[in-house]
Design a protein around this motif. Structure first.
Motif: not given
Length: 834
Positions: A61-63, A67, A118, A173, A176-177, A209, A239, A242-243
């Motif tokens: 999700v984070l990549g 980040q 990614p 990802d 996560g954006e 990332r 991570r 992540a979101s």
């Protein structure tokens, strides 16, 4: 018999003779436990499944493992070197842009990625083709963008043209954006300069990332990096978080749903008590026979406890099965709202917890009536409705208190916010106590009043205060039902009003970003040429991060203060010579035009309260890698619902005016001209990004509407439990009401007169309880709307009152429907049983 009756095996054999798969007399108990346990099992399983899915997919999700993000600049050589020492680095640039194909213009989120993208997972295109970064001059586009543009082979973004190489089926990802003002278009980093979108002052964000070297902790690396570059304005995410937006949404929704489940189970517990009382009233002859034959009070209690326990296990088991099986259906129904769609996985702890809740609530509410059945002598049981059962004393209340205390400890001990759970359960208990007190007050008041002259009214009033009347139970049941109806209406109409009425009515037609200040006049002239009625407003716009306030460094805070949302990541920054439109000063003064003294800043009053700021305190922000400090000169109240330019921080021009920046613009005009204005702007201003506000609002309205529907559906479980409680109260009083109806019919009363008397009885109670339910329901909906979901509280009182009347009619209809079988009993048959 007495020598054998104390043994549980004999009690089981006697109880088994009375039990059948239809559970006659105990169906209400089964239904109440089923509703409460199924709600808790489904809610807990869904929340845990989503949480586990987010945790398992954290790196994807984070990549990456970590980040690091910063606005309007790339990392400098020292920062890049620090990243490289920690692990493998992939660079991404995000910015707002427009995709143009023929006459179609679509606002997009442009995402430029390097060759390592990614780091985790793979980009999948339609046709199940797995790819990495696009080749130079090529773009992968999101399905929503493909739908808007149609079957095009080429798209223009800024000053560059890109060949559409595929439609994205899975962007690892994407979650996560976060929220974006348009679908994504993925291009290579090498193609970004050709677009001409990255200029000094443009709004864009670099995201780095990192896939960390073995043995390194993401949290420690992030803290070391921020400590090494405190003025960089870096926002970090690991991570494990992540979101954060999705996690907050899941947490809040899970919290609300869990509270609804606990309320449903507590309400269902009252139904359990009523169901057991009704069952025991039907079993009076059999229980009396057992006592006449030598059974002790303990024997009777054991026999009935086995029967009730078997029914409780069936209700709990059915609730667990349905709750677990409901998770895939809930995921399918709410797929567009949920951040992830977990597969069908049995989460054991939510099921165990729901079963414990169900069994503890069953014991707590069933123990007193069971003890009463054992304590009542055979003669009392044989008298039926003429002799109420004795109190079971300590034998009933001690197990009830122990089980109730264990249920409360389980609820509070397993809650993410124990104080919130304790307060909510305390509010539920206070509501039930209040309704019971109102029931006693009604009974006492009616007993002291003069008797009405009208026979039907006198009959209804007497039924509410006569010996053995179950007025308290009826008031609790009716009050709960009406309160839940008001609660549901208040929540739904407040959310609908906040989204559907306030925001769209005051929103501009278009937003424009990255307007060059030196070309502001040409920008206004272009808009005026296409639509002379348009009103254009511009403000300087930059992005920065609050790094300190007073003598506190944000990086040193272990936990953000409550309400200090502006400390999470970057915020929009601006400067102004005069007080912005839509703001009003609540403290301090505004700086004069041409001010050249110490840098000053004006702060939103709510943020100031959250940070405990005073006039004269200092605020520090990181802007383009440089920290700038300003003195707090004033506090403002901001009209956030205008969707105009609202900033929590407005600086004096001399504080940040020298930093490279562009302008943002709002364009307000009559509907229908947005497309023409947008197309006219893109050719002379290729670096400008234009967003149609109505499209964004429709997207937000759709999401919030689905959330409101989910909230209403969840609260509907509590409404169903409240209706079950009402049915239980009616069933528990059936024996006494049957006796009354038979006697009155023998004295000449007709069925319709008796039915009219009960209708008057419910109407009297309803008229009193409607006011109480309105206050309790609106109070509960205010808490849910404002405290759990951060919406303004704006219920539609016409809808709320209509719902209250409909609810009153519904509960009265249920009461009369429950009375009809009583009126159908033949007097001779009933008298033989009394």
């Amino acid at each position: 018999m007495s020598g054998q009756s104390g043994k549980w095996p004999l009690a089981w054999r006697l109880a088994r003779r009375e039990l059948d798969w239809r559970f006659r007399g105990l169906r209400l108990l089964v239904v109440c436990l089923f509703l409460g346990v199924a709600a808790l099992a489904a809610i807990g399983s869904l929340a845990d499944a989503i949480g586990r899915e987010l945790a398992d997919r954290g790196a994807a999700v984070l990549g990456g493992d970590l980040q690091l993000a910063v606005s309007q600049r790339p990392a400098n050589p020292a920062e890049r070197a620090a990243m490289a020492r920690a692990g493998t680095v992939s660079t991404t640039v995000r910015m707002q842009a427009n995709a143009v194909a023929g006459e179609a213009v679509v606002p997009i989120q442009l995402k430029a990625v390097d060759a390592r993208y990614p780091l985790v997972g793979r980009v999948t295109l339609r046709g199940n083709r797995q790819v990495g970064a696009p080749a130079p001059g090529e773009a992968w586009i999101a399905p929503a963008l493909a739908d808007r543009l149609g079957a095009v082979r080429e798209v223009r973004i800024g000053s560059a043209r890109f060949r559409v190489g595929g439609v994205i089926a899975d962007e690892p990802d994407r979650l996560g954006e976060g929220f974006t003002l348009g679908p994504v278009a993925l291009v290579s980093m090498a193609s970004l300069p050709a677009t001409g979108l990255v200029q000094p002052g443009s709004l864009y964000e670099y995201r780095y990332r990192l896939r960390l070297n073995p043995g390194l902790s993401p949290d420690r690396v992030a803290k070391r990096f921020q400590a090494a570059f405190p003025a960089g304005g870096w926002a970090t995410r690991t991570r494990d978080n992540a979101s954060p937006g999705a996690s907050r949404f899941v947490g809040r929704m899970g919290q609300f749903l869990t509270l609804v489940g606990l309320a449903s189970l507590a309400i269902a517990g009252i139904g359990v008590g009523g169901g057991v009382a009704s069952f025991l009233a039907q079993r009076r002859p059999a229980l009396a026979t057992l006592k006449v034959l030598g059974a002790t009070s303990g024997d009777v209690a054991r026999i009935v406890a086995i029967e009730v326990g078997a029914a409780a296990l069936v209700g709990v088991g059915a609730g667990l099965l349905v709750g677990a099986a409901a998770v895939p259906a809930l995921v399918a129904a709410a797929r567009s709202v949920l951040p992830v769609a977990p597969g069908f996985v049995l989460e054991p702890w939510p099921l165990v917890r729901a079963a414990l809740y169900g069994l503890l609530v069953a014991i707590a509410f069933a123990a007193p009536p069971l003890a009463s059945a054992g304590a009542t002598p055979a003669a009392g049981l044989l008298r039926g409705a003429l002799a109420p059962m004795r109190s079971g004393g300590r034998r009933g209340w001690v197990p009830a208190l122990i089980a109730g205390g264990a249920a409360l400890a389980l609820a509070i001990g397993t809650a993410d916010q124990p104080w919130l759970a304790a307060g909510f359960l305390g509010a539920v208990a206070a509501t039930l106590a209040l309704l019971a007190g109102i029931g006693r007050a009604i009974r006492w008041t009616l007993a002291k009043m003069p008797r009405p002259r009208r026979p039907l009214l006198r009959l209804a009033v007497a039924a509410l205060h006569r010996p053995g009347a179950r007025t308290e139970a009826l008031v609790v049941a009716l009050g709960l039902g009406l309160t839940l109806f008001v609660l549901l209406a208040g929540i739904r109409t407040s959310i609908d009003a906040a989204v559907a009425a306030t925001i769209p009515a005051r929103a501009p037609a278009l937003f424009a970003l990255d307007v060059p200040p030196v070309r502001e006049a040409a920008f206004r002239a272009t808009v005026a040429r296409i639509e002379p009625r348009a009103i254009v407003k511009t403000v300087p716009l930059m992005r920065g991060t609050i790094t300190g306030y007073r003598d506190i460094r944000v990086a040193d805070l272990k936990e953000l203060p409550e309400g200090a949302w502006a400390l999470r990541g970057e915020r929009g920054l601006t400067y102004a010579a005069t007080l912005p439109e839509g703001s009003s000063l609540t403290a301090g003064t505004w700086w004069p035009r041409g001010y050249r003294g110490e840098p000053l800043v004006s702060i939103d009053e709510r943020l100031a309260r959250a940070l405990d700021l005073k006039l004269g305190d200092r605020l520090t922000v990181a802007l383009l890698g440089i920290e700038r400090s300003a003195k707090v000169a004033s506090f403002r109240r901001i009209e956030w619902d205008t969707l105009g330019f609202n900033f929590v921080m407005v600086f004096s021009p001399n504080a940040i005016q020298d930093a490279p920046h562009n302008l943002a613009a709002t364009i307000d005009m009559p509907p229908g001209r947005e497309g023409a204005v947008t197309r006219a702007l893109l050719a002379p201003f290729p670096s400008v990004s234009v967003v149609e506000v109505r499209g964004v609002l429709a997207q937000v309205q759709g999401i919030v509407g689905q959330v409101a529907t989910a909230i209403a559906a969840a609260a509907g479980v509590a409404v169903a439990a409240g209706i079950a409680v009402l049915i239980g109260a009616i069933a528990a009083a059936r024996e006494a009401r049957t006796y009354d109806a038979v006697v009155l019919r023998m004295l000449g009363a007709t069925r319709w007169q008796l039915l009219a008397g009960q209708a008057i009885e419910y109407a009297l109670l309803g008229s009193v309880l409607a006011v109480v339910a309105l206050a309790l329901g609106l109070g509960g909906s205010w808490y849910v709307v404002t405290q759990l979901f951060d919406f303004p509280f704006a219920p539609d009182m016409a809808v709320v009152l209509t719902t209250l009347l409909v609810g009153l009619g519904t509960v009265v209809a249920i009461g009369l429907a429950g009375a009809w079988p009583i009126l159908s009993v033949r007097p001779a048959r009933a008298l033989r049983q009394l």
